[in-house]
Scaffold this active site. Structure first.
Site, short mmCIF file in Angstrom:
data_model
loop_
_atom_site.label_atom_id
_atom_site.label_comp_id
_atom_site.label_asym_id
_atom_site.label_seq_id
_atom_site.Cartn_x
_atom_site.Cartn_y
_atom_site.Cartn_z
N ASP A 1 101.03 -65.14 93.15
CA ASP A 1 101.94 -64.80 92.06
C ASP A 1 101.23 -64.06 90.94
OD1 ASP A 1 104.06 -65.84 93.30
OD2 ASP A 1 104.25 -67.64 92.06
N ASP B 1 97.03 -66.22 86.78
CA ASP B 1 96.43 -67.16 87.71
C ASP B 1 95.79 -66.43 88.87
OD1 ASP B 1 97.05 -69.47 86.37
OD2 ASP B 1 99.04 -69.65 87.30
#
Ligand code: 0RA
Length: 680
Positions: A545, A541
């Site tokens: 993170d 993504d």
């Protein structure tokens, strides 16, 4: 002697008795015999300077500068100026005592003349000089004279300035007084002979490198370099010597402590050492013997390494960091993240090889081992905070190697038991020819699900990696290797792993003395020929993170599968951030806000709707296929070694315990990565 006789093309060196002959010069010297060794130098230059190529040419420069350095070692010279002239001649000027000009008893010639015309004449005068003198071959400046079309020496001494000129080693003037001076010093200018060297082409880098090394090794001397061809001028002067050297080695790293420095002498041998650990993983050791860079190490380096391993192990046991049952730290462990310089001065240095230089004096190994051992043990006793940092660092290295070894062994065992012990989560492709296959490493199970449905199963494999696990750990690399996700990855790729170690002075000797390979991970091997997919594509993504996982994966590849990156097998997928729709059939995907704005502007009257993908999981399989996986439409970015090195550098910050540097990094980074919206 006539010019014809001097033009030696080939042939054997004349017998020694022929080398002795009368020199009758313009300068009152009828009664003098001089060893005519210089003819021998011209006949067989390689014997004296190693070759007649570029290296030999630069050797002349090294030899002349070394003479001035010797004068500074004797305590009399603080400045050496080197000038490369337009006509390819070179000047080396120092402010030492000046080569003696008085008449030498044996020859009846001025000292300068003897120094310039007799092989190995230097030693005749230097009772007051420095005993560790002499370059790699110790040929003396007379060999430089022999191999020069012309050479001019100027000496300032005793209130006067003297000049003498030579051509191909032969004096063409006497030593003449040309002026007065209150200063002292020696200035040698020479034009290397193109009959010997073919083309005269100096390499700036070689000269600068040598001067810089000498400046670090001889802190009292200021060395200046001027290139008249380019107008460039550089000055090298490091008052902190080897301490400045290790600091320079750690320039772009985070040092763990102030440099450790020691200088000791025993039995005519001097040992000087500077050590500074950084929080990185590379080992970088430079070794010198009598000011010569021993690129291949040798006995001094072996002695140093053995002492380092022994003393750190002893200290770790004494302080309880290593328990009785624990195995010893290996040499690799105690040198991980270490920058060090070791410089020895020995009485009669023996070197092996002209290009890859190695010190071979056998007695030096034990001597350095003993001197360094004592000095280092003392230092650790007196500086327990530094001692703890070094031991902690070595223990971390040991754990990482141990984990790597275990992981590799486990994988090997699994592979041995069951030929295709592939991880359960892997959705493999059907094609078996690796060159046609690719694997997507996908963040998260839900995106993994979409990717499995959106792939072309013939040649695209999917390995979902659960981001949370990797991320929450703030994993150190050794922990990461213990992680199930990483183990799956290693198995899926099929190559195995090995720890990459980058060092300057690789020393092949087994200096450990502990016999075992325990914990050094050497028994595991990365094998690119076993790679099961030609392209390894990281798909994460576009958020914090995702970036953590990408950094961790790149760091892992960099440290344990370096050739995978070097050979261009690693890529990053570029999933879109936005989808824009105007009406039923008109759809655009875009990767940047700028792209989005441009499209919206062009659709002003069509009332477009914009969807922002917060994660890969929000895309349905078709969308994922179309935008990110279809080889005819997708964009993937090949990862370079620099990318991976950068990841490795930021890994420590990003995954480390300190919050502040991490924040600072993420903020700084968010500006430069325009593709990614960090503030989503
Ligand atoms: C022999 C004796 C002395 C100095 C030197 C050689 C000397 C050689 C070179 C070569 C380049 N620069 C140099 N500087 C000095 C010392 C004589 C004395 O006692 O003064």
């Amino acid at each position: 002697m006539s010019t014809e006789e001097k033009d030696i093309k080939a042939g054997a060196e004349p017998p020694v008795d022929e080398q002795v002959e009368k020199v009758s010069g313009k300068y009152d010297a009828d009664q003098i015999t001089v060893l005519k060794g210089l003819e021998g130098v011209r006949r067989r230059p390689s014997m004296y300077i190693g070759g007649t190529g570029s290296q030999g040419l630069h050797h002349l420069f090294v030899e002349v500068v070394d003479n001035s350095i010797d004068e500074s070692l004797a305590g009399y010279c603080s400045e050496i100026d080197v000038t490369l002239h337009n006509d390819n001649s070179v000047t080396v000027e120092d402010n030492g005592r000046g080569i003696p000009v008085d008449i030498n008893k044996d020859t009846g010639l001025p000292g300068v003349t003897v120094a310039m015309t007799m092989l190995h004449a230097g030693g005749k005068f230097d009772q007051g000089g420095y005993k560790f003198s002499g370059g790699l071959h110790g040929i003396g400046v007379s060999a430089v004279n022999a191999l020069s079309r012309w050479l001019e020496v100027e000496v300032a001494r005793g209130g006067k300035v003297y000049i003498q000129k030579f051509e191909r080693g032969e004096p063409v003037t006497g030593l003449e007084v040309v002026g007065k001076s209150k200063l002292t010093g020696t200035k040698v200018t020479w034009l290397a002979d193109d009959e010997i060297f073919g083309s005269i082409e100096y390499h700036h880098d070689v000269i600068v490198q040598r001067l810089r090394d000498l400046a670090y090794l001889n802190p009292r001397v200021k060395l200046a370099f001027k290139d008249e061809n380019t107008g460039e001028e550089q000055v090298f002067h490091y008052k902190d010597g080897l301490i400045a050297f290790v600091q320079a080695l750690n320039k772009n790293k985070d040092p763990l402590h102030k440099p450790i420095y020691m200088s000791r002498r025993r039995e005519d041998t001097e040992v000087e050492i500077a050590i500074q650990y950084n929080n990185g993983f590379q080992e970088s050791i430079f070794s010198f013997a009598n000011n010569i860079h021993t690129t291949e190490g040798g006995t001094h380096l072996s002695g140093f390494k053995t002492a380092l391993t022994r003393v750190i192990n002893a200290y770790a046991r004494k302080t309880g960091a290593l328990k009785d049952k624990d195995p010893n730290l290996s040499g690799d462990d105690v040198r991980e993240g270490m920058a060090a310089v070791i410089a020895v001065k020995v009485l009669h240095p023996q070197f092996e090889s002209q290009t890859k230089i190695r010190l071979t004096n056998a007695d030096i190994e034990g001597l350095v081992n003993s001197i360094v051992g004592e000095g280092l043990a003392e230092f650790l006793e007196e500086n327990p905070q530094v001692g703890k940092k070094i031991v902690d660092k070595a223990l971390t290295a040991w754990r990482a190697r141990e984990a790597a070894r275990k992981a590799a062994d486990a994988i090997k065992r699994a592979n041995a038991l069951e030929n295709s012990a592939l991880p359960g989560k892997l959705a493999d492709c059907t094609e078996r020819d690796p060159s046609k296959c690719e694997i997507y490493l996908v963040e998260g199970d839900s995106a993994g699900g979409s990717a499995k449905q959106g792939r072309d199963r013939r040649y695209q494999a999917i390995l979902p990696l659960r981001g949370k696990i990797l991320n929450v750990e703030k994993a150190r690399m050794d922990k990461a290797l213990d992680n199930e996700e990483i183990k799956s990855l290693i198995t899926a790729l099929g190559t195995g792993i090995s720890k990459s170690v980058v060092g300057d002075a690789a020393d092949a000797d087994d200096e450990e003395g502990n016999g075992g390979t325990s914990g050094n991970g050497r028994d595991s091997k990365f094998d690119i020929s076993k790679l099961r997919y030609d392209r390894v594509i990281i798909m994460t993504d576009a958020d914090v993170d995702g970036d953590h996982i990408r950094t961790l994966l790149l760091t892992f590849f960099f440290r344990y599968m370096t050739p995978l990156i070097e050979q261009g097998h690693v890529y990053m997928a570029q999933p879109p951030l936005f989808r824009i729709r105007a009406g039923k059939d008109a759809t655009w995907y875009c990767r940047t806000e700028q792209e989005r704005e441009e499209i919206i502007k062009s659709l002003r009257n069509k009332n477009p709707t914009v969807q922002r993908f917060k994660g890969l999981g929000e895309m349905n399989p078709d969308q994922l296929h179309e935008t990110t996986m279809d080889p005819t439409k997708r964009v993937i970015a090949q990862v370079t070694l620099e990318d991976a090195m950068e990841a490795d550098e930021i890994f420590t910050v990003l995954m480390g315990d300190k919050v502040e540097p991490r924040k600072a990094f993420i903020e700084a980074h968010s500006v430069s990565m325009e593709d990614v919206d960090w503030h989503a």
